[in-house]
Design an enzyme around this catalytic site. Structure first.
Site, PDB file in Angstrom:
ATOM      1  N   GLN A   1      -1.913   2.188  10.040  1.00  0.00           N
ATOM      2  CA  GLN A   1      -0.614   2.288   9.360  1.00  0.00           C
ATOM      3  C   GLN A   1       0.404   3.062  10.193  1.00  0.00           C
ATOM      4  OE1 GLN A   1      -3.575   2.872   7.943  1.00  0.00           O
ATOM      5  NE2 GLN A   1      -3.601   2.476   5.758  1.00  0.00           N
TER       6      GLN A   1
ATOM      7  N   ARG B   1       0.865  -1.187   0.000  1.00  0.00           N
ATOM      8  CA  ARG B   1       0.000   0.000   0.000  1.00  0.00           C
ATOM      9  C   ARG B   1       0.893   1.226   0.000  1.00  0.00           C
ATOM     10  NH1 ARG B   1       2.416   2.038   3.802  1.00  0.00           N
ATOM     11  NH2 ARG B   1       0.839   3.667   3.804  1.00  0.00           N
ATOM     12  N   GLY B   2       0.257   2.403  -0.117  1.00  0.00           N
ATOM     13  CA  GLY B   2       1.024   3.644  -0.263  1.00  0.00           C
ATOM     14  C   GLY B   2       1.089   3.968  -1.751  1.00  0.00           C
ATOM     15  N   ALA B   3       0.830   5.246  -2.095  1.00  0.00           N
ATOM     16  CA  ALA B   3       0.642   5.607  -3.506  1.00  0.00           C
ATOM     17  C   ALA B   3       1.812   5.210  -4.416  1.00  0.00           C
ATOM     18  CB  ALA B   3       0.333   7.091  -3.607  1.00  0.00           C
TER      19      ALA B   3
ATOM     20  N   ASP C   1      -2.035  10.881  -1.882  1.00  0.00           N
ATOM     21  CA  ASP C   1      -2.404   9.884  -2.900  1.00  0.00           C
ATOM     22  C   ASP C   1      -2.766  10.531  -4.226  1.00  0.00           C
ATOM     23  OD1 ASP C   1      -2.962   8.634  -0.123  1.00  0.00           O
ATOM     24  OD2 ASP C   1      -2.671   6.998  -1.549  1.00  0.00           O
TER      25      ASP C   1
ATOM     26  N   ARG D   1      -7.501  -0.113  -6.778  1.00  0.00           N
ATOM     27  CA  ARG D   1      -7.716   0.986  -5.818  1.00  0.00           C
ATOM     28  C   ARG D   1      -7.839   2.288  -6.617  1.00  0.00           C
ATOM     29  NH1 ARG D   1      -4.210   1.163  -0.488  1.00  0.00           N
ATOM     30  NH2 ARG D   1      -6.125   2.115   0.255  1.00  0.00           N
TER      31      ARG D   1
ATOM     32  N   ASN E   1      -5.455  12.469   0.859  1.00  0.00           N
ATOM     33  CA  ASN E   1      -4.546  11.609   1.632  1.00  0.00           C
ATOM     34  C   ASN E   1      -5.391  10.796   2.611  1.00  0.00           C
ATOM     35  OD1 ASN E   1      -1.838  10.731   2.258  1.00  0.00           O
ATOM     36  ND2 ASN E   1      -2.047  11.801   4.195  1.00  0.00           N
ATOM     37  N   LYS E   2      -4.725   9.960   3.367  1.00  0.00           N
ATOM     38  CA  LYS E   2      -5.397   9.045   4.295  1.00  0.00           C
ATOM     39  C   LYS E   2      -6.476   9.732   5.119  1.00  0.00           C
ATOM     40  CE  LYS E   2      -5.068   5.575   4.597  1.00  0.00           C
ATOM     41  NZ  LYS E   2      -6.060   4.751   3.851  1.00  0.00           N
TER      42      LYS E   2
HETATM   43  O1  MRU Z   1      -4.492   3.199   2.295  1.00  0.00           O
HETATM   44  P1  MRU Z   1      -3.009   3.409   2.177  1.00  0.00           P
HETATM   45  O2  MRU Z   1      -2.246   2.863   3.330  1.00  0.00           O
HETATM   46  O3  MRU Z   1      -2.484   2.962   0.839  1.00  0.00           O
HETATM   47  O4  MRU Z   1      -2.852   4.992   2.235  1.00  0.00           O
HETATM   48  C1  MRU Z   1      -1.575   5.547   2.184  1.00  0.00           C
HETATM   49  C2  MRU Z   1      -1.565   7.001   2.375  1.00  0.00           C
HETATM   50  O5  MRU Z   1      -2.575   7.643   2.538  1.00  0.00           O
HETATM   51  C3  MRU Z   1      -0.240   7.684   2.269  1.00  0.00           C
HETATM   52  O6  MRU Z   1      -0.208   8.814   3.075  1.00  0.00           O
HETATM   53  C4  MRU Z   1      -0.021   8.075   0.807  1.00  0.00           C
HETATM   54  O7  MRU Z   1      -0.082   6.960  -0.032  1.00  0.00           O
HETATM   55  C5  MRU Z   1       1.233   8.791   0.555  1.00  0.00           C
HETATM   56  S1  MRU Z   1       2.595   7.911   1.110  1.00  0.00           S
HETATM   57  C6  MRU Z   1       3.871   7.917   0.139  1.00  0.00           C
END
Ligand code: MRU
Length: 345
Positions: A195, A46-48, A236, A89, A246-247
């Site tokens: 996370q 996970r993570g963009a 993201d 996603r 973002n999250k």
């Molecule tokens: O749902 P996730 O864990 O994929 O969400 C991740 C985030 O929101 C991060 O803050 C985002 O991807 C940027 S991190 C490099």
């Protein structure tokens, strides 16, 4: 190891299983693109930027799996795989960005099927390698925003695990620590998937950065008490006007930071900036399984059958963003003009 790697000779994509950390460090091996799609969906990875690299490696596996004898047949198989990977996603634009970049290179190349297979593998590998270099550049630019003695807040995980390596917002924070600045990091636990508690706390502990883990609801208390000087988050997707997806919980945190005159920085590679969307309301927001809210680590915490809302992301309007950190430098308001300037190819 990096968060994700492709072992080309074995035809396998290996990734750190982010569902198990910090208690177990396990590697998942994907032998076909469907396994990669599944890993993105269930957040093994996970993570963009990390899911962008995963999607590209998924295409590389699809290219090798395909029995196509001609270039056109292979492109058809790759299109089908890209469609499936894209659907995993919706919010992080890096995923579609990586697929489009590889497919554009594949379509533009005058090669036979085998030549095209090699090209797709090399293109995916380049996305992963570039991600590391980009994050290093971002860390250098962003670390200048952190002063000796700062106490900073971060939300979710924007570290090495959210990218191929190094990280975005957490890369900046760790770089400041490496430069010898005495900093302290407040880490939001980040419900529902935790996370922050599971991944960011683990990464900061590994890097030896002093930190305090807090419940998401506690950040306002610490901000008002003068314990937090700056906030750093990842993203993201950023719209052309600087609105930041973002999250979930980022928006609320940014509003409280604004109320307390605390600078709020979002850090992302330019591949996260989506100039096709005029503002953040156009960003698709992923709604995830109710079980993420009703259960913690498999244990039920709510009445059976309760109605649940589980948006995985929110949008922070640009007025709450002090600056955006990118590999091309720090972008300040007015974002419409300044993003246009740095996004010129
Ligand atoms: O749902 P996730 O864990 O994929 O969400 C991740 C985030 O929101 C991060 O803050 C985002 O991807 C940027 S991190 C490099």
């Amino acid at each position: 190891m990096r968060t994700i790697e492709m072992h080309v000779a074995r035809g396998v994509v290996k990734m750190i299983d982010q569902r198990r950390l910090p208690r177990q460090f396990e590697i998942v091996e994907c032998h076909d693109y469907r396994a990669v799609a599944h890993a993105i969906k269930d957040m093994t990875i996970r993570g963009a930027p990390a899911i962008g690299a995963a999607a590209a490696f998924g295409l590389a596996l699809a290219a090798r799996e395909s029995r196509a004898a001609t270039r056109d047949e292979l492109l058809r198989d790759l299109d089908a795989a890209a469609k499936e990977l894209r659907a995993t996603r919706p919010t992080a634009v890096n995923l579609g960005w990586a697929l489009d970049r590889v497919m554009k290179q594949a379509r533009g190349a005058n090669l036979d099927a085998n030549g095209l297979r090699d090209l797709v593998v090399a293109a995916a590998q380049r996305i992963a390698d570039e991600d590391v270099e980009i994050n290093q550049a971002m860390a250098r630019h962003g670390a200048a925003l952190i002063d000796d003695g700062d106490m900073v807040l971060t939300h979710c995980n924007a570290g090495a695990l959210a990218t191929v390596d190094v990280g975005t917002a957490l890369g900046v924070i760790i770089e400041a620590h490496k430069q010898g600045k005495k900093i302290h990091v407040f880490v939001d636990e980040t419900r529902p998937r935790l996370q922050g508690a599971r991944l960011t706390a683990w990464e900061l502990t590994q890097a030896g950065v002093p930190m305090t883990l807090i419940a998401d609801n506690a950040s306002g208390y610490y901000m008002r008490a003068g314990k937090i000087q700056k906030c750093f988050v990842g993203s993201d997707r950023v719209a052309a006007n600087g609105d930041v997806a973002n999250k979930i919980g980022t928006y609320k945190t940014a509003v409280v930071a604004h109320e307390n005159n605390i600078p709020f920085y979002a850090v992302m590679p330019t591949s996260t900036i989506d100039m096709s969307l005029p503002h953040g309301d156009a960003i698709p927001i992923e709604e995830r399984d109710a079980r993420e809210v009703t259960h913690i680590e498999g244990v039920p915490i709510a009445p059976d059958g309760v109605r649940v809302g589980n948006p995985a992301f929110d949008v922070t309007p640009n007025k709450y963003i002090t600056a955006l950190g990118t590999e091309r430098g720090i972008v300040r308001p007015p974002f419409v003009e300044n993003l246009k300037r740095i996004m010129i190819p």
